[in-house]
Design a protein around this motif. Structure first.
Motif, PDB file in Angstrom:
ATOM      1  N   HIS A 281       0.813  -1.217   0.000  1.00  0.00           N
ATOM      2  CA  HIS A 281       0.000   0.000   0.000  1.00  0.00           C
ATOM      3  C   HIS A 281       0.851   1.273   0.000  1.00  0.00           C
ATOM      4  N   PHE A 282       2.065   1.187   0.526  1.00  0.00           N
ATOM      5  CA  PHE A 282       2.943   2.357   0.564  1.00  0.00           C
ATOM      6  C   PHE A 282       3.308   2.846  -0.839  1.00  0.00           C
ATOM      7  N   THR A 283       3.175   1.976  -1.842  1.00  0.00           N
ATOM      8  CA  THR A 283       3.580   2.338  -3.209  1.00  0.00           C
ATOM      9  C   THR A 283       2.458   2.952  -4.045  1.00  0.00           C
ATOM     10  N   HIS A 284       1.237   2.926  -3.556  1.00  0.00           N
ATOM     11  CA  HIS A 284       0.109   3.292  -4.411  1.00  0.00           C
ATOM     12  C   HIS A 284       0.135   4.754  -4.855  1.00  0.00           C
ATOM     13  N   ALA A 285       0.470   5.649  -3.935  1.00  0.00           N
ATOM     14  CA  ALA A 285       0.503   7.067  -4.310  1.00  0.00           C
ATOM     15  C   ALA A 285       1.592   7.335  -5.338  1.00  0.00           C
ATOM     16  N   ALA A 286       2.661   6.537  -5.313  1.00  0.00           N
ATOM     17  CA  ALA A 286       3.709   6.684  -6.326  1.00  0.00           C
ATOM     18  C   ALA A 286       3.183   6.323  -7.704  1.00  0.00           C
ATOM     19  N   VAL A 287       2.372   5.271  -7.780  1.00  0.00           N
ATOM     20  CA  VAL A 287       1.737   4.923  -9.061  1.00  0.00           C
ATOM     21  C   VAL A 287       0.886   6.086  -9.552  1.00  0.00           C
ATOM     22  N   ASP A 288       0.088   6.657  -8.650  1.00  0.00           N
ATOM     23  CA  ASP A 288      -0.813   7.750  -9.038  1.00  0.00           C
ATOM     24  C   ASP A 288      -0.038   8.999  -9.458  1.00  0.00           C
ATOM     25  N   ALA A 289       1.019   9.315  -8.734  1.00  0.00           N
ATOM     26  CA  ALA A 289       1.801  10.510  -9.063  1.00  0.00           C
ATOM     27  C   ALA A 289       2.478  10.357 -10.423  1.00  0.00           C
ATOM     28  N   ALA A 290       3.048   9.190 -10.681  1.00  0.00           N
ATOM     29  CA  ALA A 290       3.687   8.953 -11.980  1.00  0.00           C
ATOM     30  C   ALA A 290       2.655   8.921 -13.101  1.00  0.00           C
ATOM     31  N   SER A 291       1.479   8.393 -12.814  1.00  0.00           N
ATOM     32  CA  SER A 291       0.400   8.403 -13.813  1.00  0.00           C
ATOM     33  C   SER A 291       0.014   9.832 -14.171  1.00  0.00           C
ATOM     34  N   ALA A 292       0.004  10.718 -13.163  1.00  0.00           N
ATOM     35  CA  ALA A 292      -0.318  12.122 -13.419  1.00  0.00           C
ATOM     36  C   ALA A 292       0.716  12.759 -14.343  1.00  0.00           C
ATOM     37  N   LEU A 293       1.990  12.397 -14.175  1.00  0.00           N
ATOM     38  CA  LEU A 293       3.022  12.886 -15.100  1.00  0.00           C
ATOM     39  C   LEU A 293       2.737  12.402 -16.522  1.00  0.00           C
ATOM     40  N   ARG A 294       2.383  11.136 -16.639  1.00  0.00           N
ATOM     41  CA  ARG A 294       2.098  10.573 -17.965  1.00  0.00           C
ATOM     42  C   ARG A 294       0.903  11.269 -18.608  1.00  0.00           C
ATOM     43  N   VAL A 295      -0.147  11.490 -17.833  1.00  0.00           N
ATOM     44  CA  VAL A 295      -1.341  12.163 -18.357  1.00  0.00           C
ATOM     45  C   VAL A 295      -1.015  13.592 -18.793  1.00  0.00           C
ATOM     46  N   ALA A 394       2.544  10.551  -1.275  1.00  0.00           N
ATOM     47  CA  ALA A 394       3.814  10.624  -1.995  1.00  0.00           C
ATOM     48  C   ALA A 394       3.903  11.954  -2.731  1.00  0.00           C
ATOM     49  N   VAL A 395       5.127  12.450  -2.873  1.00  0.00           N
ATOM     50  CA  VAL A 395       5.413  13.631  -3.677  1.00  0.00           C
ATOM     51  C   VAL A 395       6.481  13.227  -4.687  1.00  0.00           C
ATOM     52  N   LEU A 396       6.152  13.331  -5.968  1.00  0.00           N
ATOM     53  CA  LEU A 396       7.072  12.921  -7.029  1.00  0.00           C
ATOM     54  C   LEU A 396       7.573  14.154  -7.774  1.00  0.00           C
ATOM     55  N   THR A 397       8.880  14.357  -7.768  1.00  0.00           N
ATOM     56  CA  THR A 397       9.502  15.496  -8.445  1.00  0.00           C
ATOM     57  C   THR A 397      10.258  14.990  -9.664  1.00  0.00           C
ATOM     58  N   ALA A 398       9.884  15.504 -10.828  1.00  0.00           N
ATOM     59  CA  ALA A 398      10.522  15.104 -12.082  1.00  0.00           C
ATOM     60  C   ALA A 398      11.372  16.250 -12.611  1.00  0.00           C
ATOM     61  N   GLU A 399      12.663  16.006 -12.751  1.00  0.00           N
ATOM     62  CA  GLU A 399      13.564  16.959 -13.406  1.00  0.00           C
ATOM     63  C   GLU A 399      13.689  16.530 -14.864  1.00  0.00           C
ATOM     64  N   LEU A 400      13.264  17.393 -15.761  1.00  0.00           N
ATOM     65  CA  LEU A 400      13.153  17.025 -17.172  1.00  0.00           C
ATOM     66  C   LEU A 400      14.396  17.434 -17.957  1.00  0.00           C
ATOM     67  N   GLU A 401      14.567  16.794 -19.086  1.00  0.00           N
ATOM     68  CA  GLU A 401      15.716  17.074 -19.942  1.00  0.00           C
ATOM     69  C   GLU A 401      15.715  18.499 -20.471  1.00  0.00           C
ATOM     70  N   ASP A 402      14.537  19.122 -20.573  1.00  0.00           N
ATOM     71  CA  ASP A 402      14.468  20.493 -21.087  1.00  0.00           C
ATOM     72  C   ASP A 402      14.686  21.541 -19.996  1.00  0.00           C
ATOM     73  N   GLY A 403      15.032  21.092 -18.795  1.00  0.00           N
ATOM     74  CA  GLY A 403      15.331  22.017 -17.711  1.00  0.00           C
ATOM     75  C   GLY A 403      14.178  22.303 -16.778  1.00  0.00           C
ATOM     76  N   ARG A 404      12.987  21.900 -17.116  1.00  0.00           N
ATOM     77  CA  ARG A 404      11.832  22.126 -16.249  1.00  0.00           C
ATOM     78  C   ARG A 404      11.831  21.142 -15.082  1.00  0.00           C
ATOM     79  N   THR A 405      11.146  21.528 -14.017  1.00  0.00           N
ATOM     80  CA  THR A 405      10.884  20.649 -12.883  1.00  0.00           C
ATOM     81  C   THR A 405       9.379  20.590 -12.656  1.00  0.00           C
TER      82      THR A 405
END
Length: 480
Positions: A281-295, A394-405
């Motif tokens: 169950h500790f991993t579920h919010a990570a799935v949701d946060a990464a899904s939000a990035l994909r969406v 969970a809080v997921l921070t993505a550092e992108l190749e184009d310099g955005r966060t």
């Protein structure tokens, strides 16, 4: 007259609560949980441990009134409860109460179903028994929750609260369904407490024994209720007594108010979290946060680095050691990996967002997933730690190749009271799980029965189709 003991208070609540006393959301919740639990059990039927449980039960059996998933002959009620309880808990897909971190349905529902068949109970009595049993299970678990440490004292002592409290709640459910008086329900708790068990060392160093915990608790529940019918009695002070349940398991550190306050008026049952994803169950919010990035249109190749912030107590389970969590060897290990959860969400999972098909040994080694996991760090996050354990954020921070966060915060857990799953979503999960071994017509029939479970005249329509399945090897499920 002396004050009633805690067990006597529970027994009075159990005897005095009729089906008509149950709030509507409790009744609806029970039907959803029965459907969810049975679907998980059917999906788990392929596991080697499930085959072992069925074979053991068949070898012990001499016929009986009850049914078990994948067993084509009737079993004694306690053995049917054992098999169904093993299967219900084997995929880390069963529901969870927070903050006690109990999995109540995996024991209480198998025990209640077996008792209902043994006593010829109808749907109303089944729903009543399950509701009361779940409530008792959760309240006993919460009595052992340490608010200051934000953890279960059971867990800190190496004890599996799910099976220990589940045996007690399941026993009350079985006694209620059997028409027991308050005195007999008190005795049933007194007997069940001497049977409740479970240690969680297997979580640390391996072994499959944890998979049988809920089955053995359900077996104990039925056995305790039955032994009382034959005249065995238990101590009325079984919970708070000098040598009782709370002293034995919690060394006397417990909160009795969690057992008695609001009993019969405030119900915990609708607030038990349903798992949308078959992973820790500790991993579920990570799935949701990464899904939000994909969406949002972010693809794996757009990402340079990912930082997954989680509650500090969760870090050791899903983030350490990080080299292992970035490269799980099996699907089972992937279920406990924060980086793998991020990979599932970023690539797009099956089912309600992630399904059993996403957690296989093959996919754990998938190069695309390994590439994403290599970019993930898992760290303690103060905001998440403050919220834990009432949610698993969970809080997921993505550092992108184009310099955005880009930051995605998921501070509530899907499937809980703040983000509940509808009956239709539970039915979709059930169809995916049960569809592994049942045909679509049977899946639809069982969903319809559980949608109005109280209307069922017997348990045969619900359980007989599940006895006829012929589980095939693995189908991608991990046997770890």
């Amino acid at each position: 007259m002396s004050e009633p003991t805690l067990a006597q208070q529970i027994a009075a609540f159990a005897e005095g609560t009729s089906y008509d006393d149950l709030p509507a959301d409790v009744v609806e919740s029970v039907g959803m949980r029965v459907l969810d639990t049975l679907g998980i059990a059917v999906a788990a039927a392929d596991l080697d441990t499930s085959r072992a449980a069925r074979s053991w039960a068949r070898d012990q059996a001499g016929g009986g009134p009850a049914s078990a998933v994948g067993v084509d002959a009737p079993l004694p009620a306690n053995l049917a409860a054992f098999v169904n309880g093993v299967l219900a808990h084997s995929l880390d897909y069963d529901d969870t109460h927070l903050p006690s971190v109990l999995h109540p349905s995996a024991t209480v529902i198998p025990a209640a179903l077996a008792a209902a068949q043994a006593h010829g109970a109808d749907g109303r009595e089944l729903v009543r028994g399950i509701a009361i049993g779940l409530e008792v299970c959760v309240r006993l678990g919460m009595a052992g929750y340490d608010a200051e440490k934000k953890n279960s004292t059971f867990f800190e002592n190496g004890q599996h609260a799910t099976s220990i409290c589940g045996a007690m709640g399941g026993a009350v459910a079985a006694a209620v369904i059997g028409g027991a008086s308050a005195a007999s329900i008190t005795d049933t708790m007194g007997v069940a407490a001497s049977m409740a068990s479970g240690i969680i060392e297997a979580n640390r160093t391996g072994g499959t024994v944890k998979r049988i915990h809920c089955g053995w608790a359900a077996h104990a529940a039925i056995s305790a209720a039955s032994l009382v019918e034959y005249g065995i009695t238990g101590p009325p002070t079984v919970l708070e007594g000098r040598f009782g349940f709370f002293q034995s398991w919690l060394h006397g550190t417990y909160d009795p108010a969690q057992v008695s306050d609001g009993l019969g008026t405030t119900w915990s049952v609708p607030g038990i979290f349903v798992k949308p994803y078959p992973a820790n169950h500790f991993t579920h919010a990570a799935v949701d946060a990464a899904s939000a990035l994909r969406v949002a249109g972010i693809a794996p190749d757009d990402v340079r680095r990912l930082t997954l912030g989680v509650p500090a107590p969760n870090l050791r389970t899903i983030g350490e050691p990080i080299d292992v969590k970035r490269a799980p060897e099996t699907g089972y290990m992937a279920q406990f990996s924060g980086p793998y959860a991020v990979a599932v969400g970023l690539l797009g999972g099956s089912g309600l967002g992630a399904g059993l098909e996403d957690y296989t040994d093959e996919l754990a080694h998938d190069p695309a997933r390994r590439a994403i996991m290599a970019k993930v760090d898992v760290v303690a996050d103060d905001e998440c730690t403050d919220i834990f354990p009432h949610q698993f954020p969970a809080v997921l921070t993505a550092e992108l190749e184009d310099g955005r966060t880009v930051v995605e915060k998921v501070l509530t857990t899907r499937g809980g009271p703040q983000r509940p799953l509808s009956f239709d979503e539970i039915a979709s999960k059930f169809a995916t799980n049960a569809g592994r071994n049942l045909d679509p017509a049977a899946v639809a029939t069982l969903s319809a029965v559980c949608r109005d479970l109280a209307a069922a005249s017997s348990m045969d329509d619900l359980l007989t189709p599940l006895t006829l399945i012929d589980p095939a090897p693995s189908k991608g499920l991990t046997h770890a």
